[in-house]
Design a protein around this motif. Structure first.
Motif, mmCIF file in Angstrom:
data_model
loop_
_atom_site.group_PDB
_atom_site.id
_atom_site.type_symbol
_atom_site.label_atom_id
_atom_site.label_comp_id
_atom_site.label_asym_id
_atom_site.label_seq_id
_atom_site.Cartn_x
_atom_site.Cartn_y
_atom_site.Cartn_z
ATOM 1 N N GLY A 108 0.563 -1.379 0.048
ATOM 2 C CA GLY A 108 -0.004 0.107 -0.105
ATOM 3 C C GLY A 108 0.888 1.176 0.328
ATOM 4 N N GLU A 109 0.283 2.314 -0.525
ATOM 5 C CA GLU A 109 1.174 3.543 -0.560
ATOM 6 C C GLU A 109 0.606 4.232 1.001
ATOM 7 N N VAL A 110 1.807 4.605 1.994
ATOM 8 C CA VAL A 110 1.575 4.783 3.147
ATOM 9 C C VAL A 110 2.002 6.342 3.459
ATOM 10 N N ILE A 204 -8.770 3.221 1.624
ATOM 11 C CA ILE A 204 -8.079 3.889 2.491
ATOM 12 C C ILE A 204 -8.163 3.330 3.859
ATOM 13 N N TRP A 205 -7.123 3.001 4.322
ATOM 14 C CA TRP A 205 -7.029 2.459 5.880
ATOM 15 C C TRP A 205 -6.416 3.564 6.781
ATOM 16 N N VAL A 206 -7.109 3.998 7.835
ATOM 17 C CA VAL A 206 -6.794 5.183 8.544
ATOM 18 C C VAL A 206 -6.674 4.521 9.969
ATOM 19 N N ALA A 207 -5.340 4.210 10.445
ATOM 20 C CA ALA A 207 -5.198 4.063 11.789
ATOM 21 C C ALA A 207 -5.106 5.224 12.687
ATOM 22 N N SER A 254 4.271 13.253 1.646
ATOM 23 C CA SER A 254 3.242 14.105 1.465
ATOM 24 C C SER A 254 1.974 13.577 1.753
ATOM 25 N N PHE A 255 0.824 14.428 1.828
ATOM 26 C CA PHE A 255 -0.369 14.001 2.122
ATOM 27 C C PHE A 255 -1.185 13.326 0.946
ATOM 28 N N LEU A 256 -1.403 11.830 1.213
ATOM 29 C CA LEU A 256 -2.000 11.057 0.332
ATOM 30 C C LEU A 256 -3.328 11.214 0.429
ATOM 31 N N ARG A 257 -4.076 11.104 -1.006
ATOM 32 C CA ARG A 257 -5.590 11.094 -1.000
ATOM 33 C C ARG A 257 -5.941 10.188 -2.058
ATOM 34 N N GLY A 258 -7.346 9.708 -1.740
ATOM 35 C CA GLY A 258 -7.811 8.924 -2.756
ATOM 36 C C GLY A 258 -9.119 9.726 -3.405
#
Length: 705
Positions: A108-110, A204-207, A254-258
């Motif tokens: 995944g992109e992290v 998008i998995w947000v921990a 950087s801040f990743l977005r979908g």
């Protein structure tokens, strides 16, 4: 055309019906109020079974692709998290590093998302707007920041315009076993999503780091996702903290977005265990201002949990109602009526078993109560503020689920549930829109739609305009000198008194306006009180009440007393009729407006406001009569005003729904603070509509007839 009888114009039928209803306003009020309460109690009987409105969801149509290998790796991941949780509290960087590394290993992109705790002080200019990002000070340290780990599994069959979000809250300094298990469930599902080819939406998995509060973590991420900020001290500090976290080139700086969020799932595993013979799943769906996700999303969760993974699915119930004796008696009456109806006609499906009625009523009351509070029941509420359908899935393992031999099976069932829900949402070509957004739940598989539950509310408020018109008419009938006088213009007598009876209501309107203006002052007072630091909740509440009373006295001095109206000689002693008429009208308007924003708040508000407004009558008149009826009416008025006091009404409603154990005075202030945080319109209604109405009823009772 209107007919003429003996030279006089005969009113139209609709007007005659209106005049008849107004002339019998007392009977109409009693019938409507009783019918409104009965309609509310009959809602569980009228509930319908849920169904899928969107055929594209197709829950359970595909076989699960989650394998035992995914679960083995997830079990190892849970053990690593648990071992870190057993160590003494650290700086909070070890667990985020481990989660980010495992996300990256899966493909995944992290990226890291640093945030700082938000201020909870009330600010009226930010009400009904996005949360205030606050000021970031130069001496903010990395330990004062929270750290969210965001991993994205890009969909191979899409262009990145849509996404599904999975949230797992955790404490980065002291993780619990339940939080580790929820991360393990998400890890199992995420390991599958990075490999499959059928994904049409990004995952998008947000921990979410919950050490500074669960809401702060996800609200900050959503705000930056939808409205990013550029430059400034905050970006510099976050960059410094990110450098101490980065474990390699696989973590983006950087801040990743979908894409646009189609749905969101919040996964939480309870630390304890339930005494069930199988794992349980509790669904939480209420958001701020009573917003609910599309019913199809709850239907998908319930169907897959029950028929796919064998969970015992439940929604919140009020325990006090489950033990209520009067509710069981009412259930027996309804069950008996249902049997009689079926004997008369087998096609009449009225009535349900007593146990089903009691549980349905307790569930419906919980749904109504949670919506009326105006604050979310879980992290999903942050997504509803961005019009994203979301639910919180609180998984309660059975007593043996935490045993090592049982853990793999528990992780497999939880991950397959997430997989199934994601697969159904993945099939959608557009956002949820087919099913209901306005509903009340009576069980995980039964609901009451807006077209049914609005009947009870309409019956409760129906007497208000009728009584207002009747009082206005009575106020003019009692003036024989002006009864037949035709006046079309407004004159002044000595600059003080109106001659025209058509404008006499303006005196009452002035009183109502001033009191509602005072309600606005009460609304903004907490902003000035927030400047006082170190006050306890009880102290803050007492200061608020005292300052509100002082502001009312101050408005009496500056604007003229709203409690003293200029006397009209021809109608002396009858001003209270017009005042009550205008008061009831303002209460009716306030309830109607609130029903558009949050029906549940308007429903409970109507149960408190309507009897108080309809019964209000000068105590002096009842004391002069000296009859049993008059004394009973005076006692009832005093009782309604006591329980109608906003603080008392809150504790009454809370005690009725949750029980009176462990209630403290400061609870009201904590609730008000939560309304500020979520910009809930319930706060505006209480301060600017309900409280002024309560004060005006006091004025009517104390009116010097």
């Amino acid at each position: 055309m209107a007919e003429t009888v003996a030279g006089r114009v005969k009113p139209r039928p609709i007007i005659r019906i209106g005049l008849f209803v107004i002339s019998h306003s007392t009977l109409v009020s009693i019938v409507c109020c009783v019918a409104g309460v009965l309609a509310l109690l009959l809602l569980p009987v009228l509930a319908k079974s849920t169904y899928f409105s969107e055929n594209a969801l197709m829950p359970g149509s595909a076989k699960s692709m989650l394998s035992g290998k995914n679960v083995v790796e997830a079990n190892r991941f849970v053990k690593e998290l648990s071992s870190l949780g057993l160590k003494p509290p650290s700086t909070g960087l070890e667990i985020p590093k481990l989660i980010a590394t495992r996300m990256a290993d899966l493909g995944g992109e992290v990226s890291y998302h640093n945030f700082h705790p938000q201020s909870k002080y009330f600010h009226p200019l930010h009400f009904f707007s996005t949360p205030d990002p606050g000021m970031v000070k130069a001496n903010y340290s990395c330990s004062s920041y929270g750290v969210n780990i965001v991993g994205i599994a890009r969909a191979p069959r899409s262009d990145g315009k849509e996404a599904i979000v999975v949230v797992t809250p955790y404490n980065s300094t002291n993780i619990s076993l339940g939080e580790a298990m929820s991360l393990g469930i998400a890890y199992s599902a995420f390991s599958l999503f990075t490999q499959v080819s059928w994904l049409a939406k990004d995952i998008i998995w947000v921990a979410a780091d919950s050490r500074h509060g669960e809401y702060d973590s996800i609200v900050s991420w959503l705000r930056d996702y939808h409205a990013p900020s550029f430059g400034g001290l905050e970006k510099l500090n976050a960059k410094v903290c990110r450098e101490s976290l980065v474990t390699g080139s696989e973590v983006s700086d950087s801040f990743l977005r979908g894409g646009t969020m189609a749905a969101a799932l919040v996964i939480k595993v309870a630390d304890g265990s339930e005494l069930f013979d199988k794992d349980a799943l509790s669904i939480h769906a209420e958001a701020s201002n009573g917003q609910m996700p599309n019913l199809d999303l709850i239907n998908v969760v319930n169907y897959l949990a029950v028929h796919g993974q064998g969970f015992y699915v439940k929604v919140d119930k009020l325990p006090s109602l489950l033990r209520s004796k009067w509710l069981k008696v009412l259930g027996k009456v309804i069950e008996s009526l249902g049997k009689i109806a079926r004997n008369l006609n087998p096609q009449w499906k009225f009535g349900i078993p007593v146990s089903e009625y009691v549980e349905g009523t307790a569930t419906l009351a919980s749904s109504l109560y949670n919506q009326a509070l105006g604050v979310p029941t879980g992290l999903h509420g942050a997504f509803r503020d961005y019009q994203v359908d979301a639910v919180t899935l609180n998984i309660l393992p059975k007593s043996s689920s935490y045993h090592k031999a049982r853990r793999s099976e528990f992780l497999l069932n939880g991950a397959r549930l997430v997989e199934g829900i994601t697969r159904s949402v993945n099939n959608l070509l557009e956002k949820f829109h087919q099913s209901f957004f306005l509903y009340l739940l009576t069980s995980p598989s039964k609901f009451v739609s807006v077209g049914v539950y609005m009947i009870a509310f309409l019956l409760l408020i129906a007497p208000l305009p009728v009584v207002a018109a009747s009082l206005y008419s009575d106020a003019h009938k009692c003036n024989p000198e002006l009864k037949n006088k035709e006046v079309t213009s407004m004159d002044f007598v000595d600059g003080r008194t109106f001659k025209s009876k058509s404008w006499r209501w303006l005196y009452a309107a002035k009183t109502v306006f001033v009191i509602h203006l005072w309600g606005f002052v009460v609304t903004v007072l907490p902003f000035f009180m927030s400047q006082i630091r170190g006050c306890s909740s009880t102290t803050s509440l007492l200061i608020w009440i005292a300052s509100s009373g002082f502001s009312l006295i101050l408005m009496h001095v500056l604007l003229g007393s709203p409690f003293v109206t200029t006397s009209i000689p021809q109608s002396k002693g009858k001003e209270w009729l017009l005042l009550k008429s205008v008061t009831i009208t303002s209460a009716f308007i306030g309830l109607c407006l609130m029903s558009v924003i949050n029906f549940a708040t308007a429903e409970i508000g109507a149960l408190l406001t309507v009897p108080m407004c309809l019964m209000a009558r000068p105590l002096k008149q009842d004391l002069k009569v000296r009859s049993t009826k008059a004394f009973a009416r005076a006692a009832l008025n005093l009782f309604l005003l006591h329980i109608g006091f906003p603080v008392a009404a809150y504790f009454l409603v809370k005690g009725a729904f949750e029980g009176f154990d462990n209630i403290s005075v400061g609870d009201f202030w904590y609730w008000v603070e939560s309304l500020w945080v979520w910009n809930s319109a319930t706060y505006i209604y209480i301060c600017m509509a309900y409280t002024p109405c309560w004060v005006l009823c006091i004025h009517i009772l104390l009116h010097p007839c």
